[in-house]
Design a protein around this motif. Structure first.
Motif, PDB file in Angstrom:
ATOM      1  N   LYS A   3       0.847  -1.192   0.000  1.00 11.93           N
ATOM      2  CA  LYS A   3       0.000   0.000   0.000  1.00 11.93           C
ATOM      3  C   LYS A   3       0.883   1.242   0.000  1.00 11.93           C
ATOM      4  O   LYS A   3       1.964   1.240   0.601  1.00 11.93           O
ATOM      5  CB  LYS A   3      -0.929   0.004   1.213  1.00 11.93           C
ATOM      6  CG  LYS A   3      -1.893  -1.172   1.243  1.00 11.93           C
ATOM      7  CD  LYS A   3      -2.760  -1.136   2.485  1.00 11.93           C
ATOM      8  CE  LYS A   3      -3.713  -2.323   2.518  1.00 11.93           C
ATOM      9  NZ  LYS A   3      -4.543  -2.339   3.746  1.00 11.93           N
ATOM     10  N   ILE A   4       0.424   2.298  -0.642  1.00 14.02           N
ATOM     11  CA  ILE A   4       1.206   3.526  -0.764  1.00 14.02           C
ATOM     12  C   ILE A   4       0.423   4.695  -0.190  1.00 14.02           C
ATOM     13  O   ILE A   4      -0.718   4.946  -0.592  1.00 14.02           O
ATOM     14  CB  ILE A   4       1.551   3.821  -2.235  1.00 14.02           C
ATOM     15  CG1 ILE A   4       2.254   2.643  -2.878  1.00 14.02           C
ATOM     16  CG2 ILE A   4       2.419   5.078  -2.339  1.00 14.02           C
ATOM     17  CD1 ILE A   4       2.451   2.792  -4.362  1.00 14.02           C
ATOM     18  N   ASP A   5       1.036   5.397   0.743  1.00 14.19           N
ATOM     19  CA  ASP A   5       0.475   6.649   1.244  1.00 14.19           C
ATOM     20  C   ASP A   5       1.423   7.771   0.885  1.00 14.19           C
ATOM     21  O   ASP A   5       2.653   7.624   0.979  1.00 14.19           O
ATOM     22  CB  ASP A   5       0.289   6.593   2.765  1.00 14.19           C
ATOM     23  CG  ASP A   5      -0.861   5.689   3.164  1.00 14.19           C
ATOM     24  OD1 ASP A   5      -2.021   6.084   2.961  1.00 14.19           O
ATOM     25  OD2 ASP A   5      -0.584   4.578   3.669  1.00 14.19           O
ATOM     26  N   GLN A   6       0.874   8.886   0.459  1.00 14.31           N
ATOM     27  CA  GLN A   6       1.668  10.024   0.024  1.00 14.31           C
ATOM     28  C   GLN A   6       1.351  11.239   0.878  1.00 14.31           C
ATOM     29  O   GLN A   6       0.190  11.557   1.131  1.00 14.31           O
ATOM     30  CB  GLN A   6       1.360  10.339  -1.445  1.00 14.31           C
ATOM     31  CG  GLN A   6       2.055  11.580  -1.978  1.00 14.31           C
ATOM     32  CD  GLN A   6       1.646  11.882  -3.409  1.00 14.31           C
ATOM     33  OE1 GLN A   6       1.144  11.012  -4.120  1.00 14.31           O
ATOM     34  NE2 GLN A   6       1.833  13.115  -3.832  1.00 14.31           N
ATOM     35  N   PHE A 155       9.396  14.095 -13.746  1.00 17.26           N
ATOM     36  CA  PHE A 155       8.082  14.527 -13.283  1.00 17.26           C
ATOM     37  C   PHE A 155       7.093  14.353 -14.418  1.00 17.26           C
ATOM     38  O   PHE A 155       7.480  14.127 -15.566  1.00 17.26           O
ATOM     39  CB  PHE A 155       8.105  16.004 -12.864  1.00 17.26           C
ATOM     40  CG  PHE A 155       9.149  16.330 -11.838  1.00 17.26           C
ATOM     41  CD1 PHE A 155       9.082  15.797 -10.567  1.00 17.26           C
ATOM     42  CD2 PHE A 155      10.201  17.181 -12.141  1.00 17.26           C
ATOM     43  CE1 PHE A 155      10.041  16.100  -9.610  1.00 17.26           C
ATOM     44  CE2 PHE A 155      11.164  17.497 -11.201  1.00 17.26           C
ATOM     45  CZ  PHE A 155      11.085  16.953  -9.924  1.00 17.26           C
ATOM     46  N   ARG A 156       5.822  14.483 -14.100  1.00 17.30           N
ATOM     47  CA  ARG A 156       4.839  14.443 -15.174  1.00 17.30           C
ATOM     48  C   ARG A 156       5.045  15.659 -16.076  1.00 17.30           C
ATOM     49  O   ARG A 156       4.893  16.804 -15.663  1.00 17.30           O
ATOM     50  CB  ARG A 156       3.417  14.450 -14.623  1.00 17.30           C
ATOM     51  CG  ARG A 156       2.356  14.305 -15.721  1.00 17.30           C
ATOM     52  CD  ARG A 156       0.951  14.440 -15.192  1.00 17.30           C
ATOM     53  NE  ARG A 156       0.580  13.324 -14.321  1.00 17.30           N
ATOM     54  CZ  ARG A 156      -0.657  13.190 -13.808  1.00 17.30           C
ATOM     55  NH1 ARG A 156      -1.587  14.093 -14.088  1.00 17.30           N
ATOM     56  NH2 ARG A 156      -0.931  12.149 -13.018  1.00 17.30           N
ATOM     57  N   LEU A 189       5.187   5.763 -11.901  1.00 16.83           N
ATOM     58  CA  LEU A 189       6.363   6.465 -11.398  1.00 16.83           C
ATOM     59  C   LEU A 189       5.910   7.532 -10.412  1.00 16.83           C
ATOM     60  O   LEU A 189       5.165   8.449 -10.766  1.00 16.83           O
ATOM     61  CB  LEU A 189       7.131   7.109 -12.555  1.00 16.83           C
ATOM     62  CG  LEU A 189       7.513   6.192 -13.720  1.00 16.83           C
ATOM     63  CD1 LEU A 189       8.256   6.985 -14.795  1.00 16.83           C
ATOM     64  CD2 LEU A 189       8.345   5.002 -13.242  1.00 16.83           C
ATOM     65  N   TYR A 190       6.370   7.397  -9.167  1.00 21.25           N
ATOM     66  CA  TYR A 190       6.018   8.364  -8.131  1.00 21.25           C
ATOM     67  C   TYR A 190       7.191   9.325  -7.940  1.00 21.25           C
ATOM     68  O   TYR A 190       8.239   8.943  -7.420  1.00 21.25           O
ATOM     69  CB  TYR A 190       5.708   7.652  -6.824  1.00 21.25           C
ATOM     70  CG  TYR A 190       4.398   6.880  -6.841  1.00 21.25           C
ATOM     71  CD1 TYR A 190       3.182   7.553  -6.729  1.00 21.25           C
ATOM     72  CD2 TYR A 190       4.382   5.499  -6.972  1.00 21.25           C
ATOM     73  CE1 TYR A 190       1.975   6.861  -6.739  1.00 21.25           C
ATOM     74  CE2 TYR A 190       3.189   4.795  -6.985  1.00 21.25           C
ATOM     75  CZ  TYR A 190       1.990   5.483  -6.867  1.00 21.25           C
ATOM     76  OH  TYR A 190       0.807   4.799  -6.884  1.00 21.25           O
ATOM     77  N   PRO A 195       2.181  15.017  -9.359  1.00 20.10           N
ATOM     78  CA  PRO A 195       1.454  13.753  -9.502  1.00 20.10           C
ATOM     79  C   PRO A 195       2.274  12.655 -10.156  1.00 20.10           C
ATOM     80  O   PRO A 195       3.300  12.908 -10.781  1.00 20.10           O
ATOM     81  CB  PRO A 195       0.264  14.153 -10.394  1.00 20.10           C
ATOM     82  CG  PRO A 195       0.810  15.262 -11.237  1.00 20.10           C
ATOM     83  CD  PRO A 195       1.744  16.034 -10.336  1.00 20.10           C
ATOM     84  N   GLU A 196       1.798  11.443 -10.011  1.00 19.19           N
ATOM     85  CA  GLU A 196       2.470  10.294 -10.614  1.00 19.19           C
ATOM     86  C   GLU A 196       2.316  10.307 -12.128  1.00 19.19           C
ATOM     87  O   GLU A 196       1.486  11.018 -12.685  1.00 19.19           O
ATOM     88  CB  GLU A 196       1.909   8.990 -10.045  1.00 19.19           C
ATOM     89  CG  GLU A 196       0.496   8.658 -10.464  1.00 19.19           C
ATOM     90  CD  GLU A 196      -0.568   9.270  -9.572  1.00 19.19           C
ATOM     91  OE1 GLU A 196      -1.745   8.883  -9.735  1.00 19.19           O
ATOM     92  OE2 GLU A 196      -0.243  10.136  -8.729  1.00 19.19           O
ATOM     93  N   THR A 197       3.120   9.455 -12.771  1.00 15.75           N
ATOM     94  CA  THR A 197       3.065   9.340 -14.224  1.00 15.75           C
ATOM     95  C   THR A 197       3.465   7.920 -14.609  1.00 15.75           C
ATOM     96  O   THR A 197       3.578   7.043 -13.748  1.00 15.75           O
ATOM     97  CB  THR A 197       3.969  10.388 -14.905  1.00 15.75           C
ATOM     98  OG1 THR A 197       3.761  10.352 -16.321  1.00 15.75           O
ATOM     99  CG2 THR A 197       5.425  10.182 -14.580  1.00 15.75           C
ATOM    100  N   THR A 198       3.674   7.679 -15.896  1.00 14.30           N
ATOM    101  CA  THR A 198       4.134   6.372 -16.380  1.00 14.30           C
ATOM    102  C   THR A 198       5.153   6.581 -17.494  1.00 14.30           C
ATOM    103  O   THR A 198       5.167   7.657 -18.130  1.00 14.30           O
ATOM    104  CB  THR A 198       2.972   5.532 -16.957  1.00 14.30           C
ATOM    105  OG1 THR A 198       2.451   6.194 -18.124  1.00 14.30           O
ATOM    106  CG2 THR A 198       1.861   5.328 -15.932  1.00 14.30           C
TER     107      THR A 198
END
Length: 212
Positions: A3-6, A155-156, A189-190, A195-198
């Motif tokens: 699980k991931i918490d940010q 980054f995004r 990708l965090y 925000p995250e991206t791919t």
């Protein structure tokens, strides 16, 4: 399943990630500031921290390191090329800004060198040395889980800045191309900010990467 918490911490809203397993053990990535918020989340979810892992040693990623390390009695992991950065404001960047206090953090407990993998209890990671934003930047990939913690490498829609100590746009683009863009296209990708991206999204639309 992990699980991931940010948490967005400090004046630059640095992303701190808390990765936990089914046994409620957790790893804390880049505790940049506001240790009280980290402790509150850990307590709320009844987690047990095992380690602090740093993607790099810039001041906005390390501000809460000592407090969290001492409170939970956990080791700090950092790439060996930045072993002196925690305690030196001229290297970690805090000395560059008058409005920022000088950050002097105690030495890391574990220095990463040429390891390709890292296991801490049940947590298995592939390590990618991704210099360019800083010389010791590291990305931590949880391939089986489909995500990676990439710090300020990408980054995004953008990439990390390269105008700080030992930054290099050439090295950064090489790191992204040879490490992050070789991951599964749908790997999440965090990053250290935003925000995250791919990889798929960045190959398609990131103006720094189109054509690589």
């Amino acid at each position: 399943m992990l699980k991931i918490d940010q948490l967005e911490l400090g004046p630059i809203q640095t992303n701190c990630y808390i990765i936990s397993d089914n046994q409620k053990n957790c790893l804390i990535f880049d505790p940049g500031e506001e240790s009280a918020k980290i402790k509150a989340l850990v307590k709320k979810k009844s987690l047990t921290p095992l380690a602090i892992l740093l993607t790099h040693a810039h001041f906005d990623h390390i501000g809460a390191v000592d407090d969290i390390r001492e409170y939970y009695s956990v080791p700090v992991y950092l790439h060996h090329l930045e072993k002196d950065w925690l305690s030196r404001p001229n290297l970690n960047g805090s000395g560059k800004y008058a409005e920022v206090p000088d950050y002097r953090i105690k030495d890391a407990d574990v220095l990463l060198t040429d390891q390709k993998t890292l296991q801490i209890d049940s947590f298995e990671m592939d390590l990618f040395h991704t210099p360019g934003h800083s010389p010791g930047s590291v990305s931590y990939s949880f391939g089986k889980e489909g995500f990676a913690i990439v710090g300020d490498t990408i980054f995004r829609g953008s990439i990390g800045r390269t105008d700080l100590i030992e930054g290099s746009e050439k090295k950064l683009l090489q790191s992204i191309q040879e490490s992050l863009l070789t991951l599964s296209e749908h790997m999440i990708l965090y990053p250290g900010h935003g925000p995250e991206t791919t990889p798929a999204q960045e190959k398609k639309s990131n103006p720094f990467l189109v054509g690589l």
